[in-house]
Design a protein around this motif. Structure first.
Motif, short mmCIF file in Angstrom:
data_model
loop_
_atom_site.label_atom_id
_atom_site.label_comp_id
_atom_site.label_asym_id
_atom_site.label_seq_id
_atom_site.Cartn_x
_atom_site.Cartn_y
_atom_site.Cartn_z
N PHE A 196 51.55 33.20 39.32
CA PHE A 196 52.67 32.59 40.01
C PHE A 196 52.67 33.03 41.46
O PHE A 196 52.04 34.03 41.83
N SER A 197 53.36 32.26 42.30
CA SER A 197 53.49 32.58 43.71
C SER A 197 54.92 32.32 44.14
O SER A 197 55.60 31.44 43.61
N VAL A 198 55.37 33.11 45.13
CA VAL A 198 56.75 33.04 45.60
C VAL A 198 56.76 33.20 47.12
O VAL A 198 56.01 34.02 47.67
N ASP A 199 57.61 32.40 47.79
CA ASP A 199 57.92 32.62 49.20
C ASP A 199 59.31 33.23 49.25
O ASP A 199 60.32 32.54 49.07
N THR A 205 48.49 40.00 43.69
CA THR A 205 47.10 39.84 44.12
C THR A 205 46.97 39.46 45.58
O THR A 205 45.89 39.54 46.16
N ALA A 206 48.06 39.03 46.21
CA ALA A 206 48.06 38.71 47.64
C ALA A 206 49.47 38.87 48.17
O ALA A 206 50.45 38.55 47.48
N ILE A 232 53.89 36.00 48.22
CA ILE A 232 53.09 36.79 47.30
C ILE A 232 52.48 35.88 46.24
O ILE A 232 53.03 34.83 45.90
N SER A 233 51.35 36.30 45.73
CA SER A 233 50.74 35.72 44.55
C SER A 233 50.56 36.83 43.53
O SER A 233 50.27 37.98 43.91
N ALA A 234 50.76 36.51 42.26
CA ALA A 234 50.67 37.54 41.23
C ALA A 234 50.05 36.95 39.98
O ALA A 234 50.15 35.75 39.72
N ARG A 235 49.42 37.80 39.22
CA ARG A 235 48.96 37.42 37.89
C ARG A 235 49.74 38.23 36.88
O ARG A 235 50.15 39.37 37.15
N ALA A 236 49.97 37.65 35.72
CA ALA A 236 50.76 38.32 34.69
C ALA A 236 49.97 38.38 33.39
O ALA A 236 49.08 37.55 33.14
N GLU A 237 50.31 39.34 32.56
CA GLU A 237 49.65 39.48 31.27
C GLU A 237 50.34 38.70 30.17
O GLU A 237 49.75 38.43 29.12
N GLY A 238 51.61 38.33 30.40
CA GLY A 238 52.33 37.58 29.38
C GLY A 238 53.39 36.69 30.01
O GLY A 238 53.86 36.95 31.12
#
Length: 304
Positions: A233-236, A276-277, A294-300
């Protein structure tokens, strides 16, 4: 003189895109994969559908022989089908198939059949998409309506025909429910590490790899089964503190949530998120508040 015909436009979609769950699933086995329930099926609207793109790939092999500089034949060796849909969701039901883990009925464990009809030269034709499983799902929001983009693999996309071949089907019309917007879940929808964080844009994507059974003797795939899920997911977010940058540098895993709707109450809940960013643009020529992307990866990921 040019021969005219009655062209097809968006007004000529007679029955909007809708779906029904097939009886095939990881639990019950692949026997009915790609088999549309034909006896009194009751369909469900695929949201407020704004776009559908069909991508049939009929694979062939050219035949070259000694003694000829030209191709002497072309033989069909397979049929591969994918399609994409874009819609404004009114609930999370269809999204569950693409976003959450397989858990039987209502999730990626079960394949779907879609159907829609349109007028071709003023005659209604039906198209059925069979054995559909989502390979990519993107849900996004930017101070307006929620938007969903889904890519599907399927066993077959039928050639449009004037008969749907179903017995006493219950079709649905365009949904009367309003699309969900950024205000439908209330204030402070985004939380990072249980702290409300003001933002102006949110997007999440789940991609899946499928194990596809393609066997000699069959032109279409025999079965498909999800094997991996990747969550991003990504968020501003409006600049508030150094939390994102600190977590980014340390690669600290955090929980995150985003409220999707309040009636019924549905929240996207992410576990073990790693940024991740992380970027912040500062400009002397803008009067807008600074934003941290931001950009992020999640495990669940769950929706509940």
């Amino acid at each position: 003189m040019v021969t005219a015909h009655n062209v097809t436009t968006k007004k000529d979609i007679v029955k909007p895109l809708q779906y029904i769950q097939e009886t095939s699933s990881i639990i019950t086995g692949p026997t009915s994969y790609g088999v549309t329930p034909t006896s009194s099926p009751t369909f469900v609207a695929a949201g407020l559908n704004t776009e559908i793109t069909l991508n049939p790939d009929i694979v062939h092999q050219d035949v070259d022989v000694l003694g000829s500089e030209d191709v002497v034949d072309a033989v069909k060796t397979g049929e591969l089908y994918t399609f994409t849909t874009r819609f404004n969701p009114t609930d999370s039901v269809l999204l569950n198939y693409g976003l959450v883990s397989g858990a039987g009925t209502g999730t990626v464990d079960a394949s779907l059949s879609f159907i829609f009809s349109e007028k071709l030269d003023n005659t209604e034709y039906f198209t059925i998409l069979k054995g559909c499983l989502p390979t990519s799902t993107t849900l996004s929001l930017e101070r307006g309506t929620w938007n969903a983009d889904m890519t599907w693999i399927c066993k077959e996309i039928t050639t449009p025909t004037t008969s749907h071949g179903l017995t006493s089907p219950t079709f649905v019309s365009i949904p009367t429910a309003s699309p969900l917007t950024h205000t439908d879940a209330g204030s402070d929808p985004f939380n990072w590490n249980s702290v409300a964080t003001p933002e102006r844009r949110f997007s999440t994507t789940v991609t899946r790899d499928m194990s596809v059974l393609s066997v000699n003797g069959e032109s279409t795939i025999t079965y498909a089964k999800p094997t991996t899920r990747r969550i991003e997911f990504s968020v501003d977010a409006f600049v508030k503190n150094t939390t994102f940058l600190t977590d980014f540098k340390a690669k600290t895993a955090r929980a995150a949530t985003y409220k999707f709707s309040s009636s019924p109450a549905k929240t996207l809940t992410y576990s073990n998120c790693v940024i991740t960013a992380c970027t912040t643009a500062r400009s002397a020529t803008t009067t807008d508040a600074f934003v941290e992307s931001i950009s992020a990866r999640a495990e669940g990921l769950t929706i509940a």
